[in-house]
Design a protein around this motif. Structure first.
Motif, PDB file in Angstrom:
ATOM      1  N   ALA A 166      11.661  76.034  27.309  1.00 18.93           N
ATOM      2  CA  ALA A 166      10.651  75.424  26.587  1.00 18.93           C
ATOM      3  C   ALA A 166      10.931  75.314  25.290  1.00 18.93           C
ATOM      4  O   ALA A 166      10.763  74.219  24.409  1.00 18.93           O
ATOM      5  N   VAL A 167      11.868  76.294  24.690  1.00 16.78           N
ATOM      6  CA  VAL A 167      12.607  76.163  23.366  1.00 16.78           C
ATOM      7  C   VAL A 167      13.400  75.104  23.228  1.00 16.78           C
ATOM      8  O   VAL A 167      13.481  74.205  22.345  1.00 16.78           O
ATOM      9  N   VAL A 168      14.390  74.868  24.184  1.00 13.79           N
ATOM     10  CA  VAL A 168      15.637  73.687  24.301  1.00 13.79           C
ATOM     11  C   VAL A 168      14.671  72.304  24.234  1.00 13.79           C
ATOM     12  O   VAL A 168      14.947  71.478  23.331  1.00 13.79           O
ATOM     13  N   THR A 169      13.653  72.103  25.034  1.00 15.38           N
ATOM     14  CA  THR A 169      13.112  70.780  25.262  1.00 15.38           C
ATOM     15  C   THR A 169      12.032  70.777  23.838  1.00 15.38           C
ATOM     16  O   THR A 169      12.077  69.586  23.270  1.00 15.38           O
ATOM     17  N   GLY A 170      11.426  71.642  23.755  1.00 15.71           N
ATOM     18  CA  GLY A 170      10.435  71.781  22.469  1.00 15.71           C
ATOM     19  C   GLY A 170      11.361  71.291  20.973  1.00 15.71           C
ATOM     20  O   GLY A 170      10.885  70.298  20.308  1.00 15.71           O
ATOM     21  N   LEU A 171      12.258  72.004  20.924  1.00 17.72           N
ATOM     22  CA  LEU A 171      13.209  71.437  19.595  1.00 17.72           C
ATOM     23  C   LEU A 171      13.584  69.949  19.717  1.00 17.72           C
ATOM     24  O   LEU A 171      13.883  69.227  18.700  1.00 17.72           O
ATOM     25  N   GLY A 172      13.985  69.523  20.916  1.00 16.26           N
ATOM     26  CA  GLY A 172      14.609  68.409  21.133  1.00 16.26           C
ATOM     27  C   GLY A 172      13.438  67.297  20.772  1.00 16.26           C
ATOM     28  O   GLY A 172      13.637  66.187  20.320  1.00 16.26           O
ATOM     29  N   VAL A 173      12.149  67.579  21.263  1.00 13.97           N
ATOM     30  CA  VAL A 173      11.108  66.559  21.027  1.00 13.97           C
ATOM     31  C   VAL A 173      10.693  66.729  19.574  1.00 13.97           C
ATOM     32  O   VAL A 173      10.448  65.747  19.050  1.00 13.97           O
ATOM     33  N   ARG A 242      15.902  76.355  44.173  1.00  9.46           N
ATOM     34  CA  ARG A 242      14.722  75.913  43.776  1.00  9.46           C
ATOM     35  C   ARG A 242      14.151  76.642  42.825  1.00  9.46           C
ATOM     36  O   ARG A 242      13.280  76.167  42.000  1.00  9.46           O
ATOM     37  N   ARG A 243      14.244  78.182  43.094  1.00 13.68           N
ATOM     38  CA  ARG A 243      13.550  78.967  42.027  1.00 13.68           C
ATOM     39  C   ARG A 243      13.900  78.899  40.636  1.00 13.68           C
ATOM     40  O   ARG A 243      13.336  78.482  39.757  1.00 13.68           O
ATOM     41  N   PHE A 244      15.234  78.494  40.563  1.00 17.54           N
ATOM     42  CA  PHE A 244      15.828  78.281  39.092  1.00 17.54           C
ATOM     43  C   PHE A 244      15.314  76.947  38.571  1.00 17.54           C
ATOM     44  O   PHE A 244      14.874  76.585  37.398  1.00 17.54           O
ATOM     45  N   ALA A 245      15.511  75.728  39.537  1.00 15.96           N
ATOM     46  CA  ALA A 245      15.046  74.530  39.036  1.00 15.96           C
ATOM     47  C   ALA A 245      13.551  74.579  38.578  1.00 15.96           C
ATOM     48  O   ALA A 245      13.268  73.951  37.528  1.00 15.96           O
ATOM     49  N   ALA A 246      12.732  75.305  39.325  1.00 13.10           N
ATOM     50  CA  ALA A 246      11.394  75.255  39.088  1.00 13.10           C
ATOM     51  C   ALA A 246      11.066  75.774  37.804  1.00 13.10           C
ATOM     52  O   ALA A 246      10.207  75.368  36.942  1.00 13.10           O
ATOM     53  N   VAL A 247      11.490  76.939  37.560  1.00 16.11           N
ATOM     54  CA  VAL A 247      11.368  77.797  36.458  1.00 16.11           C
ATOM     55  C   VAL A 247      11.895  76.944  35.017  1.00 16.11           C
ATOM     56  O   VAL A 247      11.138  76.735  34.258  1.00 16.11           O
ATOM     57  N   VAL A 248      12.918  76.311  35.270  1.00 18.41           N
ATOM     58  CA  VAL A 248      13.470  75.453  34.078  1.00 18.41           C
ATOM     59  C   VAL A 248      12.522  74.224  33.852  1.00 18.41           C
ATOM     60  O   VAL A 248      12.381  73.949  32.817  1.00 18.41           O
ATOM     61  N   VAL A 249      12.335  73.479  35.092  1.00 16.29           N
ATOM     62  CA  VAL A 249      11.454  72.408  34.748  1.00 16.29           C
ATOM     63  C   VAL A 249       9.979  72.749  34.330  1.00 16.29           C
ATOM     64  O   VAL A 249       9.377  71.969  33.242  1.00 16.29           O
ATOM     65  N   LEU A 250       9.306  73.807  34.691  1.00 22.40           N
ATOM     66  CA  LEU A 250       7.901  74.165  34.001  1.00 22.40           C
ATOM     67  C   LEU A 250       8.198  74.547  32.685  1.00 22.40           C
ATOM     68  O   LEU A 250       7.171  74.393  31.847  1.00 22.40           O
ATOM     69  N   GLY A 251       9.315  75.186  32.418  1.00 23.13           N
ATOM     70  CA  GLY A 251       9.428  75.697  31.051  1.00 23.13           C
ATOM     71  C   GLY A 251       9.797  74.381  30.001  1.00 23.13           C
ATOM     72  O   GLY A 251       9.186  74.346  28.974  1.00 23.13           O
ATOM     73  N   GLY A 252      10.350  73.419  30.508  1.00 19.64           N
ATOM     74  CA  GLY A 252      10.795  72.327  29.689  1.00 19.64           C
ATOM     75  C   GLY A 252       9.488  71.320  29.465  1.00 19.64           C
ATOM     76  O   GLY A 252       9.338  70.836  28.525  1.00 19.64           O
TER      77      GLY A 252
END
Length: 332
Positions: A166-173, A242-252
Protein backbone atom coordinates in the motif's frame (compact mmCIF):
# COMPACT_ATOMS: atom_id res chain seq x y z
CA UNK A 1 23.70 -16.53 -31.72
CA UNK A 2 20.25 -16.74 -33.26
CA UNK A 3 18.69 -17.36 -29.86
CA UNK A 4 20.62 -14.47 -28.32
CA UNK A 5 19.43 -12.13 -31.07
CA UNK A 6 15.86 -13.31 -30.56
CA UNK A 7 16.19 -12.69 -26.81
CA UNK A 8 17.00 -9.04 -27.60
CA UNK A 9 14.73 -8.61 -30.61
CA UNK A 10 11.50 -9.81 -28.98
CA UNK A 11 11.54 -7.29 -26.09
CA UNK A 12 12.66 -4.59 -28.53
CA UNK A 13 9.60 -5.23 -30.68
CA UNK A 14 7.33 -5.40 -27.64
CA UNK A 15 8.72 -2.11 -26.31
CA UNK A 16 8.31 -0.38 -29.67
CA UNK A 17 4.72 -1.60 -29.96
CA UNK A 18 3.87 -0.56 -26.40
CA UNK A 19 5.50 2.84 -26.88
CA UNK A 20 3.48 3.39 -30.05
CA UNK A 21 0.21 2.42 -28.39
CA UNK A 22 0.92 4.55 -25.31
CA UNK A 23 1.92 7.71 -27.16
CA UNK A 24 0.04 7.48 -30.46
CA UNK A 25 -3.25 8.78 -28.96
CA UNK A 26 -1.48 11.93 -27.72
CA UNK A 27 -0.08 12.57 -31.20
CA UNK A 28 -3.41 11.92 -32.90
CA UNK A 29 -5.34 14.15 -30.47
CA UNK A 30 -2.76 16.95 -30.34
CA UNK A 31 -4.87 19.17 -32.60
CA UNK A 32 -8.23 18.07 -31.19
CA UNK A 33 -10.42 15.03 -31.77
CA UNK A 34 -10.30 14.07 -35.49
CA UNK A 35 -13.57 13.87 -37.38
CA UNK A 36 -13.05 10.18 -38.15
CA UNK A 37 -13.15 9.24 -34.45
CA UNK A 38 -16.61 8.69 -32.93
CA UNK A 39 -17.63 11.43 -30.51
CA UNK A 40 -18.39 10.28 -26.96
CA UNK A 41 -19.63 13.61 -25.63
CA UNK A 42 -17.89 16.96 -25.19
CA UNK A 43 -14.52 17.18 -27.02
CA UNK A 44 -12.53 17.28 -23.76
CA UNK A 45 -14.23 14.17 -22.42
CA UNK A 46 -13.89 12.33 -25.75
CA UNK A 47 -10.16 13.09 -25.87
CA UNK A 48 -9.74 11.90 -22.28
CA UNK A 49 -11.49 8.60 -23.03
CA UNK A 50 -9.28 7.89 -26.03
CA UNK A 51 -6.11 8.86 -24.15
CA UNK A 52 -7.00 6.58 -21.25
CA UNK A 53 -7.92 3.73 -23.60
CA UNK A 54 -4.47 4.01 -25.15
CA UNK A 55 -2.91 3.98 -21.68
CA UNK A 56 -4.80 0.83 -20.69
CA UNK A 57 -3.94 -1.02 -23.90
CA UNK A 58 -0.30 0.06 -23.84
CA UNK A 59 0.28 -0.78 -20.17
CA UNK A 60 -1.45 -4.13 -20.57
CA UNK A 61 0.73 -4.90 -23.59
CA UNK A 62 3.86 -4.12 -21.59
CA UNK A 63 2.97 -6.13 -18.48
CA UNK A 64 1.18 -9.11 -20.05
CA UNK A 65 3.46 -9.37 -23.06
CA UNK A 66 6.66 -9.22 -21.01
CA UNK A 67 5.31 -11.69 -18.43
CA UNK A 68 4.54 -14.14 -21.22
CA UNK A 69 7.93 -13.49 -22.79
CA UNK A 70 9.79 -14.22 -19.56
CA UNK A 71 7.68 -17.31 -18.88
CA UNK A 72 8.40 -18.61 -22.37
CA UNK A 73 12.12 -17.94 -22.13
CA UNK A 74 12.36 -19.77 -18.80
CA UNK A 75 10.81 -22.81 -20.45
CA UNK A 76 13.30 -22.85 -23.34
CA UNK A 77 16.63 -21.94 -21.72
CA UNK A 78 18.27 -21.73 -18.34
CA UNK A 79 17.12 -18.27 -17.30
CA UNK A 80 17.32 -19.60 -13.75
CA UNK A 81 21.13 -19.51 -13.89
CA UNK A 82 21.57 -16.37 -15.99
CA UNK A 83 18.72 -14.13 -14.86
CA UNK A 84 20.86 -10.99 -14.58
CA UNK A 85 22.17 -11.35 -18.11
CA UNK A 86 18.71 -12.21 -19.35
CA UNK A 87 17.20 -9.10 -17.81
CA UNK A 88 20.11 -7.05 -19.16
CA UNK A 89 19.43 -8.35 -22.66
CA UNK A 90 15.72 -7.57 -22.35
CA UNK A 91 16.44 -4.08 -21.02
CA UNK A 92 19.00 -3.39 -23.75
CA UNK A 93 16.63 -4.46 -26.50
CA UNK A 94 13.73 -2.40 -25.21
CA UNK A 95 15.87 0.62 -24.40
CA UNK A 96 17.41 0.66 -27.85
CA UNK A 97 14.00 0.68 -29.52
CA UNK A 98 12.63 3.42 -27.26
CA UNK A 99 15.72 5.65 -27.49
CA UNK A 100 15.69 5.54 -31.28
CA UNK A 101 11.98 6.39 -31.33
CA UNK A 102 12.36 9.29 -28.89
CA UNK A 103 15.33 10.73 -30.75
CA UNK A 104 13.44 10.65 -34.03
CA UNK A 105 10.25 12.16 -32.59
CA UNK A 106 11.71 14.73 -30.18
CA UNK A 107 15.20 15.62 -31.37
CA UNK A 108 13.92 15.89 -34.93
CA UNK A 109 11.83 18.90 -33.86
CA UNK A 110 14.92 20.81 -32.71
CA UNK A 111 13.68 21.08 -29.13
CA UNK A 112 15.57 21.76 -25.92
CA UNK A 113 18.25 19.05 -25.34
CA UNK A 114 17.23 18.87 -21.66
CA UNK A 115 13.63 18.16 -22.66
CA UNK A 116 14.85 15.44 -25.02
CA UNK A 117 16.92 13.75 -22.31
CA UNK A 118 14.09 13.98 -19.76
CA UNK A 119 11.55 12.63 -22.24
CA UNK A 120 13.86 9.73 -23.08
CA UNK A 121 14.48 8.97 -19.39
CA UNK A 122 10.76 8.96 -18.62
CA UNK A 123 10.02 6.71 -21.58
CA UNK A 124 12.90 4.36 -20.71
CA UNK A 125 11.58 3.71 -17.22
CA UNK A 126 7.95 3.58 -18.31
CA UNK A 127 8.40 1.08 -21.15
CA UNK A 128 11.62 -1.01 -21.23
CA UNK A 129 11.94 -0.74 -17.44
CA UNK A 130 8.49 -2.29 -17.07
CA UNK A 131 9.34 -4.85 -19.77
CA UNK A 132 12.52 -5.97 -17.98
CA UNK A 133 10.85 -6.30 -14.56
CA UNK A 134 7.81 -8.06 -16.01
CA UNK A 135 10.00 -10.47 -17.99
CA UNK A 136 11.92 -11.31 -14.82
CA UNK A 137 8.61 -11.89 -13.03
CA UNK A 138 7.49 -14.22 -15.82
CA UNK A 139 10.77 -16.12 -15.65
CA UNK A 140 10.34 -16.43 -11.89
CA UNK A 141 6.82 -17.80 -12.22
CA UNK A 142 8.07 -20.45 -14.64
CA UNK A 143 11.28 -21.36 -12.79
CA UNK A 144 10.50 -21.21 -9.10
CA UNK A 145 7.78 -23.83 -8.98
CA UNK A 146 5.24 -24.19 -6.21
CA UNK A 147 6.31 -23.70 -2.60
CA UNK A 148 5.84 -26.40 0.00
CA UNK A 149 2.66 -25.40 1.93
CA UNK A 150 4.25 -26.57 5.18
CA UNK A 151 7.18 -24.16 4.78
CA UNK A 152 5.14 -21.17 3.57
CA UNK A 153 4.91 -18.22 5.97
CA UNK A 154 1.77 -18.01 8.06
CA UNK A 155 -1.14 -15.79 7.08
CA UNK A 156 -0.37 -13.51 10.00
CA UNK A 157 3.21 -12.93 8.86
CA UNK A 158 2.13 -12.56 5.23
CA UNK A 159 -0.30 -9.77 6.13
CA UNK A 160 2.65 -7.44 6.75
CA UNK A 161 3.18 -7.40 2.99
CA UNK A 162 -0.15 -5.63 2.50
CA UNK A 163 0.73 -2.32 4.20
CA UNK A 164 4.12 -2.35 2.49
CA UNK A 165 2.47 -2.75 -0.93
CA UNK A 166 0.00 0.00 0.00
CA UNK A 167 2.84 2.41 0.84
CA UNK A 168 4.66 1.68 -2.43
CA UNK A 169 1.55 2.09 -4.59
CA UNK A 170 0.19 5.07 -2.65
CA UNK A 171 3.49 6.93 -2.92
CA UNK A 172 3.61 6.25 -6.65
CA UNK A 173 0.07 7.59 -7.10
CA UNK A 174 0.77 10.65 -4.94
CA UNK A 175 3.90 11.57 -6.88
CA UNK A 176 2.13 11.22 -10.21
CA UNK A 177 -0.76 13.44 -9.07
CA UNK A 178 1.37 16.05 -7.27
CA UNK A 179 1.74 18.50 -10.16
CA UNK A 180 -1.93 18.39 -11.10
CA UNK A 181 -2.91 19.10 -7.48
CA UNK A 182 -0.43 21.98 -7.21
CA UNK A 183 -1.69 23.54 -10.45
CA UNK A 184 -5.32 23.18 -9.40
CA UNK A 185 -4.74 24.76 -5.99
CA UNK A 186 -2.49 27.63 -7.14
CA UNK A 187 -4.04 31.03 -7.66
CA UNK A 188 -3.62 32.29 -11.18
CA UNK A 189 -1.92 30.27 -13.90
CA UNK A 190 0.99 27.91 -13.40
CA UNK A 191 2.79 26.39 -10.44
CA UNK A 192 3.39 27.79 -6.93
CA UNK A 193 6.08 30.47 -6.65
CA UNK A 194 8.31 28.31 -4.40
CA UNK A 195 9.05 25.97 -7.31
CA UNK A 196 11.90 27.02 -9.66
CA UNK A 197 10.54 28.19 -13.01
CA UNK A 198 13.33 28.84 -15.48
CA UNK A 199 11.32 28.49 -18.68
CA UNK A 200 7.91 29.41 -19.98
CA UNK A 201 4.86 28.30 -18.02
CA UNK A 202 4.13 25.51 -20.48
CA UNK A 203 7.70 24.18 -20.59
CA UNK A 204 8.02 24.35 -16.81
CA UNK A 205 4.77 22.48 -16.32
CA UNK A 206 5.73 19.73 -18.78
CA UNK A 207 9.13 19.36 -17.10
CA UNK A 208 7.61 18.89 -13.65
CA UNK A 209 5.00 16.48 -15.00
CA UNK A 210 7.74 14.34 -16.52
CA UNK A 211 9.90 14.51 -13.38
CA UNK A 212 7.08 13.40 -11.10
CA UNK A 213 6.05 10.64 -13.50
CA UNK A 214 9.64 9.43 -13.64
CA UNK A 215 9.85 9.48 -9.83
CA UNK A 216 6.52 7.64 -9.57
CA UNK A 217 7.63 4.85 -11.92
CA UNK A 218 10.97 4.48 -10.14
CA UNK A 219 9.24 4.21 -6.75
CA UNK A 220 6.87 1.55 -8.04
CA UNK A 221 9.62 -0.53 -9.64
CA UNK A 222 12.23 -0.17 -6.90
CA UNK A 223 9.70 -0.44 -4.08
CA UNK A 224 8.07 -3.52 -5.57
CA UNK A 225 11.40 -5.23 -6.15
CA UNK A 226 12.48 -4.46 -2.59
CA UNK A 227 9.17 -5.76 -1.25
CA UNK A 228 9.54 -9.10 -3.02
CA UNK A 229 13.20 -9.42 -2.06
CA UNK A 230 12.53 -8.72 1.61
CA UNK A 231 9.59 -11.12 1.58
CA UNK A 232 12.04 -13.91 0.76
CA UNK A 233 14.74 -12.77 3.17
CA UNK A 234 12.55 -11.83 6.14
CA UNK A 235 9.38 -13.91 5.80
CA UNK A 236 10.70 -17.06 4.13
CA UNK A 237 8.60 -16.73 0.97
CA UNK A 238 9.74 -19.42 -1.48
CA UNK A 239 7.71 -18.46 -4.54
CA UNK A 240 5.08 -15.89 -5.55
CA UNK A 241 2.20 -18.07 -4.39
CA UNK A 242 -1.47 -17.17 -4.56
CA UNK A 243 -1.34 -15.97 -0.97
CA UNK A 244 1.63 -13.72 -1.70
CA UNK A 245 0.03 -12.30 -4.84
CA UNK A 246 -3.33 -11.73 -3.14
CA UNK A 247 -1.84 -9.85 -0.20
CA UNK A 248 0.27 -7.63 -2.48
CA UNK A 249 -2.62 -6.95 -4.86
CA UNK A 250 -5.02 -6.05 -2.04
CA UNK A 251 -2.41 -3.85 -0.39
CA UNK A 252 -1.63 -2.09 -3.63
CA UNK A 253 -5.34 -1.63 -4.38
CA UNK A 254 -5.91 -0.09 -0.95
CA UNK A 255 -2.87 2.17 -1.29
CA UNK A 256 -4.12 3.38 -4.65
CA UNK A 257 -7.46 4.54 -3.27
CA UNK A 258 -5.91 6.10 -0.16
CA UNK A 259 -3.75 8.32 -2.37
CA UNK A 260 -6.12 8.74 -5.32
CA UNK A 261 -9.28 9.81 -3.49
CA UNK A 262 -7.86 12.97 -1.81
CA UNK A 263 -6.16 14.05 -5.04
CA UNK A 264 -9.37 13.47 -6.98
CA UNK A 265 -11.41 15.41 -4.44
CA UNK A 266 -9.09 18.41 -4.81
CA UNK A 267 -9.06 18.29 -8.61
CA UNK A 268 -12.84 17.87 -8.86
CA UNK A 269 -13.55 20.68 -6.38
CA UNK A 270 -11.39 23.37 -8.00
CA UNK A 271 -12.52 25.31 -11.09
CA UNK A 272 -9.23 24.63 -12.88
CA UNK A 273 -9.28 20.90 -12.07
CA UNK A 274 -10.55 18.06 -14.20
CA UNK A 275 -14.16 16.96 -14.23
CA UNK A 276 -15.19 14.04 -12.05
CA UNK A 277 -16.19 12.05 -15.15
CA UNK A 278 -12.75 12.49 -16.71
CA UNK A 279 -11.06 11.50 -13.46
CA UNK A 280 -13.23 8.39 -13.16
CA UNK A 281 -12.38 7.33 -16.73
CA UNK A 282 -8.70 7.41 -15.78
CA UNK A 283 -9.06 4.89 -12.92
CA UNK A 284 -8.45 1.65 -14.92
CA UNK A 285 -5.30 3.02 -16.51
CA UNK A 286 -3.96 4.37 -13.23
CA UNK A 287 -4.62 1.07 -11.46
CA UNK A 288 -2.72 -0.80 -14.15
CA UNK A 289 0.23 1.61 -14.14
CA UNK A 290 0.52 1.66 -10.33
CA UNK A 291 -0.93 -1.29 -8.40
CA UNK A 292 -0.33 -3.79 -11.20
CA UNK A 293 3.23 -2.57 -11.76
CA UNK A 294 4.01 -2.76 -8.04
CA UNK A 295 2.65 -6.33 -7.92
CA UNK A 296 4.67 -7.46 -10.93
CA UNK A 297 7.78 -5.84 -9.45
CA UNK A 298 7.19 -7.68 -6.16
CA UNK A 299 7.01 -11.00 -8.03
CA UNK A 300 10.25 -10.05 -9.79
CA UNK A 301 11.80 -9.26 -6.40
CA UNK A 302 10.96 -12.76 -5.20
CA UNK A 303 12.62 -14.17 -8.32
CA UNK A 304 15.79 -12.13 -7.72
CA UNK A 305 16.06 -13.28 -4.11
CA UNK A 306 15.36 -16.93 -4.88
CA UNK A 307 17.61 -17.12 -7.94
CA UNK A 308 20.51 -15.61 -6.03
CA UNK A 309 19.96 -17.72 -2.91
CA UNK A 310 19.39 -21.07 -4.54
CA UNK A 311 22.23 -20.79 -7.04
CA UNK A 312 25.13 -18.78 -5.59
CA UNK A 313 27.24 -19.85 -8.54
CA UNK A 314 24.85 -18.19 -10.99
CA UNK A 315 27.62 -15.92 -12.23
CA UNK A 316 29.28 -19.02 -13.67
CA UNK A 317 26.11 -20.13 -15.45
CA UNK A 318 25.57 -20.14 -19.16
CA UNK A 319 24.52 -17.12 -21.19
CA UNK A 320 21.09 -16.20 -22.40
CA UNK A 321 21.49 -18.21 -25.56
CA UNK A 322 22.08 -21.48 -23.72
CA UNK A 323 19.60 -24.27 -23.38
CA UNK A 324 18.77 -25.32 -19.89
CA UNK A 325 16.34 -28.19 -20.14
CA UNK A 326 13.16 -28.47 -18.16
CA UNK A 327 12.90 -25.76 -15.47
CA UNK A 328 10.83 -28.08 -13.29
CA UNK A 329 13.78 -30.46 -13.01
CA UNK A 330 16.13 -27.81 -11.58
CA UNK A 331 17.01 -27.89 -7.89
CA UNK A 332 15.00 -25.57 -5.72
Amino acid sequence: MRRALRTVALPAGLSALAFAVLYAPSAVLAGGVPDWLPSLGPPEFTATVYLQAGSVVGTTAVLAGALALGYREAGHRDVFESYLRYVGAVLAGGAGAVVLTVLVLVAGDGGNPFDTVLTAATALVGVPGFVAVSALAGAGLASLGRPDPASAPSVRRSLSLGPAAAVVTGLGVALDAAVDVLVATTEGVGLPAFLPQSWSIGSTLVTYLQLTRLASDLVLLAGGLALGYLAVRRLGVEAPSRRFAAVVVLGGFAGFWVAWLPATAVLAATPSGSSLAALAVAVPGRLLSTAAVATVAAVAGVAVARFGTDRPDAADGEGVDSTGGDPAARPR
